[in-house]
Design an enzyme around this catalytic site. Structure first.
Site, PDB file in Angstrom:
ATOM      1  N   GLU A 256      52.504  34.758  15.738  1.00  0.00           N
ATOM      2  CA  GLU A 256      53.453  33.641  15.868  1.00  0.00           C
ATOM      3  C   GLU A 256      53.293  33.129  17.280  1.00  0.00           C
ATOM      4  O   GLU A 256      53.694  33.800  18.232  1.00  0.00           O
ATOM      5  CB  GLU A 256      54.893  34.134  15.657  1.00  0.00           C
ATOM      6  CG  GLU A 256      55.176  34.745  14.303  1.00  0.00           C
ATOM      7  CD  GLU A 256      55.205  33.717  13.196  1.00  0.00           C
ATOM      8  OE1 GLU A 256      55.350  32.530  13.488  1.00  0.00           O
ATOM      9  OE2 GLU A 256      55.043  34.117  12.023  1.00  0.00           O
ATOM     10  N   CYS A 295      60.335  28.609  20.715  1.00  0.00           N
ATOM     11  CA  CYS A 295      59.048  28.256  20.104  1.00  0.00           C
ATOM     12  C   CYS A 295      59.191  27.082  19.152  1.00  0.00           C
ATOM     13  O   CYS A 295      58.241  26.360  18.906  1.00  0.00           O
ATOM     14  CB  CYS A 295      58.483  29.466  19.372  1.00  0.00           C
ATOM     15  SG  CYS A 295      59.625  30.144  18.157  1.00  0.00           S
TER      16      CYS A 295
HETATM   17  P1  NAP Z   1      53.170  36.120  26.300  1.00  0.00           P
HETATM   18  O1  NAP Z   1      52.978  36.080  27.757  1.00  0.00           O
HETATM   19  O2  NAP Z   1      52.026  35.845  25.409  1.00  0.00           O
HETATM   20  O3  NAP Z   1      53.764  37.576  26.001  1.00  0.00           O
HETATM   21  C1  NAP Z   1      54.199  37.924  24.725  1.00  0.00           C
HETATM   22  C2  NAP Z   1      54.213  39.423  24.581  1.00  0.00           C
HETATM   23  O4  NAP Z   1      52.884  39.916  24.626  1.00  0.00           O
HETATM   24  C3  NAP Z   1      54.970  40.146  25.685  1.00  0.00           C
HETATM   25  O5  NAP Z   1      55.657  41.222  25.103  1.00  0.00           O
HETATM   26  C4  NAP Z   1      53.859  40.634  26.597  1.00  0.00           C
HETATM   27  O6  NAP Z   1      54.206  41.775  27.344  1.00  0.00           O
HETATM   28  C5  NAP Z   1      52.805  40.983  25.567  1.00  0.00           C
HETATM   29  N1  NAP Z   1      51.448  41.048  26.051  1.00  0.00           N
HETATM   30  C6  NAP Z   1      50.834  40.231  26.937  1.00  0.00           C
HETATM   31  N2  NAP Z   1      49.545  40.611  27.084  1.00  0.00           N
HETATM   32  C7  NAP Z   1      49.356  41.699  26.289  1.00  0.00           C
HETATM   33  C8  NAP Z   1      48.247  42.546  26.014  1.00  0.00           C
HETATM   34  N3  NAP Z   1      47.063  42.351  26.573  1.00  0.00           N
HETATM   35  N4  NAP Z   1      48.417  43.573  25.144  1.00  0.00           N
HETATM   36  C9  NAP Z   1      49.605  43.796  24.552  1.00  0.00           C
HETATM   37  N5  NAP Z   1      50.696  43.016  24.781  1.00  0.00           N
HETATM   38  C10 NAP Z   1      50.570  41.969  25.629  1.00  0.00           C
HETATM   39  O7  NAP Z   1      54.332  35.134  25.839  1.00  0.00           O
HETATM   40  P2  NAP Z   1      55.786  34.952  26.467  1.00  0.00           P
HETATM   41  O8  NAP Z   1      55.635  34.257  27.776  1.00  0.00           O
HETATM   42  O9  NAP Z   1      56.560  36.221  26.405  1.00  0.00           O
HETATM   43  O10 NAP Z   1      56.461  33.965  25.409  1.00  0.00           O
HETATM   44  C11 NAP Z   1      56.385  32.570  25.477  1.00  0.00           C
HETATM   45  C12 NAP Z   1      55.465  32.029  24.412  1.00  0.00           C
HETATM   46  O11 NAP Z   1      55.766  32.593  23.163  1.00  0.00           O
HETATM   47  C13 NAP Z   1      55.620  30.535  24.231  1.00  0.00           C
HETATM   48  O12 NAP Z   1      54.353  29.956  24.190  1.00  0.00           O
HETATM   49  C14 NAP Z   1      56.327  30.391  22.887  1.00  0.00           C
HETATM   50  O13 NAP Z   1      56.038  29.201  22.183  1.00  0.00           O
HETATM   51  C15 NAP Z   1      55.844  31.586  22.159  1.00  0.00           C
HETATM   52  N6  NAP Z   1      56.810  31.997  21.144  1.00  0.00           N
HETATM   53  C16 NAP Z   1      56.488  31.855  19.837  1.00  0.00           C
HETATM   54  C17 NAP Z   1      57.398  32.223  18.853  1.00  0.00           C
HETATM   55  C18 NAP Z   1      57.084  32.066  17.393  1.00  0.00           C
HETATM   56  O14 NAP Z   1      57.828  32.600  16.576  1.00  0.00           O
HETATM   57  N7  NAP Z   1      56.026  31.391  17.020  1.00  0.00           N
HETATM   58  C19 NAP Z   1      58.642  32.726  19.223  1.00  0.00           C
HETATM   59  C20 NAP Z   1      58.935  32.862  20.567  1.00  0.00           C
HETATM   60  C21 NAP Z   1      58.020  32.490  21.527  1.00  0.00           C
HETATM   61  P3  NAP Z   1      54.697  41.696  28.872  1.00  0.00           P
HETATM   62  O15 NAP Z   1      55.934  40.909  28.887  1.00  0.00           O
HETATM   63  O16 NAP Z   1      54.906  43.115  29.220  1.00  0.00           O
HETATM   64  O17 NAP Z   1      53.596  41.040  29.622  1.00  0.00           O
END
Ligand code: NAP
Length: 517
Positions: A256, A295
């Site tokens: 997602e 999102c």
């Molecule tokens: P993110 O930076 O991609 O991080 C998401 C999750 O992935 C966090 O728990 C992060 O952990 C983890 N993560 C990052 N790198 C990883 C790796 N190499 N291995 C395992 N886990 C890893 O996203 P975000 O900044 O938290 O969220 C914002 C984005 O999410 C926006 O673009 C938004 O549109 C999207 N979003 C989508 C939805 C949907 O349902 N489609 C819902 C909400 C948000 P850490 O925090 O520990 O780095």
């Protein structure tokens, strides 16, 4: 400062090494710290598979539904405490915090009620069986059974409560044990909720494990019965898809990701009409709720040329009523962004959009939050832009600015132009359409279908009773094609299938019906 421990192998582990610090994004005050260093992630996976899975499957759907009900009730009883944490660590207003926390308990309750009627079995029949040969006895039928691995959940920072528990509700009901990882910057709320559930002794051993901090090498050990459900940015999603463990074992993955969601005002959305007012209401809510960090938030607003001035004025007038500041201050309706990094990205993103659009409301650099000392907190004001040349604009369809930002795209009011512009988003989670014009809708809605996971259609008969654009309900699927991740969650029983294997059985219908129901 509180230490967020991980809950693995049925005990709390503080983690070693240098911890990461969680802040209050309004005051920048350190609140908590966490590290997952030292955890044996391979054992964590095995514990879920060997202990959690069998314990859950022994209960059948109705037994697991009872667990979800108990989780929902127990968490709801601690609602005020949880709202306080969301406000401190998430920068949420109380209303934002309720959206997240109540979303979690409501989704648990919904799946509890759905599961109650599925009985003590672990199997779900797919559809009617079909006769395969001339013999009326010999049939083919499809049955879903729970996968015998672990469900790994990785969530984004913006919905620590709902994100954690909407996934948990579906996986647990399906019969899979979970290993859940909240985003580190806002992990306190998810930690507290898991702690409440664990302390209450609701779940059997191995059913729920929590990782606060990094997942280390966990994903490298994913196996053929395991699944990974990820929510976050498209970049991280792409990285995780390529991780060796899931690639070599064909572990199932659901992503997602981000999305350029839209609102489309139809040619009949006259200023002041019910559908017009619903559009303005939704646009402003989506820009300001959780400071636009959703999102599903509306990023692109398609407005017939004749309505441009009206929409600009009315959205601006509504945004003017928003006081920005520390969510604990009375009267504050929009809090800060979650981190300093999000604030940097927001400013850079608005600057990029402004190369092809003019800012018609707000500023990405000037904001006067109340209730905090000067230059403190990650505050961002709402910014409304309007593209100068709809046909040549590119960034508005490609760049998600994850904050209180939306852009107006003037269009000629035809369904064909609206559909063409929407498709430029390359796959979106949600769109809302405001029209009662059947000719317009008949052409537009089917054309939008392939590019969207969910479409909210507001005509004059539902304008005052419809749910909001960004509200994800457990009854309806959440997810979207293309850049939205290509995934699908929720949608009632549909959501369970990600956690189950569909098997086609061929044989004596009477026998199979008896054995597999
Ligand atoms: P993110 O930076 O991609 O991080 C998401 C999750 O992935 C966090 O728990 C992060 O952990 C983890 N993560 C990052 N790198 C990883 C790796 N190499 N291995 C395992 N886990 C890893 O996203 P975000 O900044 O938290 O969220 C914002 C984005 O999410 C926006 O673009 C938004 O549109 C999207 N979003 C989508 C939805 C949907 O349902 N489609 C819902 C909400 C948000 P850490 O925090 O520990 O780095």
């Amino acid at each position: 400062m509180i230490r967020l421990e991980s809950y693995v192998l049925d005990s709390w582990q503080p983690g070693t090494g240098t911890p990461r610090t969680l802040l209050n994004p309004a005051t920048e005050e350190p609140l908590a710290e966490t590290s997952s260093e030292g955890i044996d992630f391979e054992s964590v996976l095995n514990h879920a598979r060997v202990v959690g899975g069998p314990n859950l499957r022994a209960l059948g759907f109705s037994g697991r539904a009872a667990l979800l009900k108990a989780m929902s009730r127990t968490l709801y009883a601690q609602r005020e405490h949880l709202l306080d944490i969301a406000m401190a660590n998430g920068g949420n207003t109380r209303k934002d915090a309720k959206f997240d926390v109540d979303g979690a308990t409501a989704t648990l309750a919904y799946y509890a009620s759905l599961g109650k009627n599925l009985g003590e079995t672990n199997l779900l029949q797919d559809a009617e069986s079909e006769q395969l040969t001339q013999s009326p006895r010999f049939h083919g039928l499809h049955v879903w059974s729970p996968r015998e691995g672990a469900a790994v959940h990785i969530n984004a920072f913006n919905f620590p409560a709902w994100g954690t528990f909407e996934k948990a509700a579906v996986a647990l009901l399906a019969g899979m044990p979970i290993i859940t990882k909240p985003a580190t910057s806002s992990a306190w709320l998810a930690y507290e909720m898991v702690k409440i559930v664990i302390d209450e002794g609701i779940l059997p051993a191995g059913a729920l494990q929590l990782i606060c901090g990094s997942t280390g090498d966990l994903l490298d050990h994913l196996g053929p019965q395991d699944v990974l459900a990820f929510t976050g940015s498209a970049d991280t999603g792409a990285t995780l898809r390529g991780t060796q463990g899931p690639v070599s074992a064909s572990s199932r993955i659901n992503v997602e990701a981000d999305s350029l969601n839209s609102a489309v005002l139809g040619p009949d959305a006259e200023r002041g009409s019910e559908i017009y007012l619903a559009a303005v209401r939704n646009i402003v809510t989506e820009m300001t709720q959780k400071a636009g960090q959703k999102c599903t938030a509306i990023r692109r607003i398609l407005v017939p040329e004749a309505l441009l001035e009206a929409v600009e004025e009315d959205v601006a007038a509504e945004l003017d009523t928003y006081t920005i500041g520390n969510p604990t201050e009375p009267g504050v309706r929009m809090g800060p962004l979650a981190t300093a990094g999000q604030l940097r990205d927001y400013r850079a993103g608005v600057a990029t959009l402004a190369q092809e659009a003019s800012i018609v409301y707000g500023s990405a650099t000037e904001v006067s939050p109340v209730g905090v000392p000067e230059n403190t907190g990650f505050f961002a004001g709402p910014v409304l832009l309007k593209v100068e040349d709809t046909q040549s604009a590119v960034a508005v369809h490609a760049l998600e600015v994850f904050g209180p930002v939306a852009t107006i795209l003037p269009y000629d009011g035809s369904a064909s132009e609206a559909a063409e512009l929407l498709a430029r988003g390359a796959g979106s989670l949600a769109a809302s359409v405001y029209s009662s014009d059947k000719t317009f809708l008949r052409e537009l809605l089917p054309a939008m279908g392939p590019h969207h996971g969910r479409i909210l259609v507001i005509d004059k008969k539902v304008a005052d009773t419809a749910t909001g654009h960004g509200m994800v309900l457990p009854q309806v699927v959440h997810g979207g094609p293309g850049r939205a991740g290509g995934g699908e969650e929720l949608g009632g029983l549909r959501g369970l299938r990600f956690y189950m294997q569909r098997t086609g059985f061929q044989g004596n219908k009477a026998l199979l019906d008896r054995l597999l129901s």
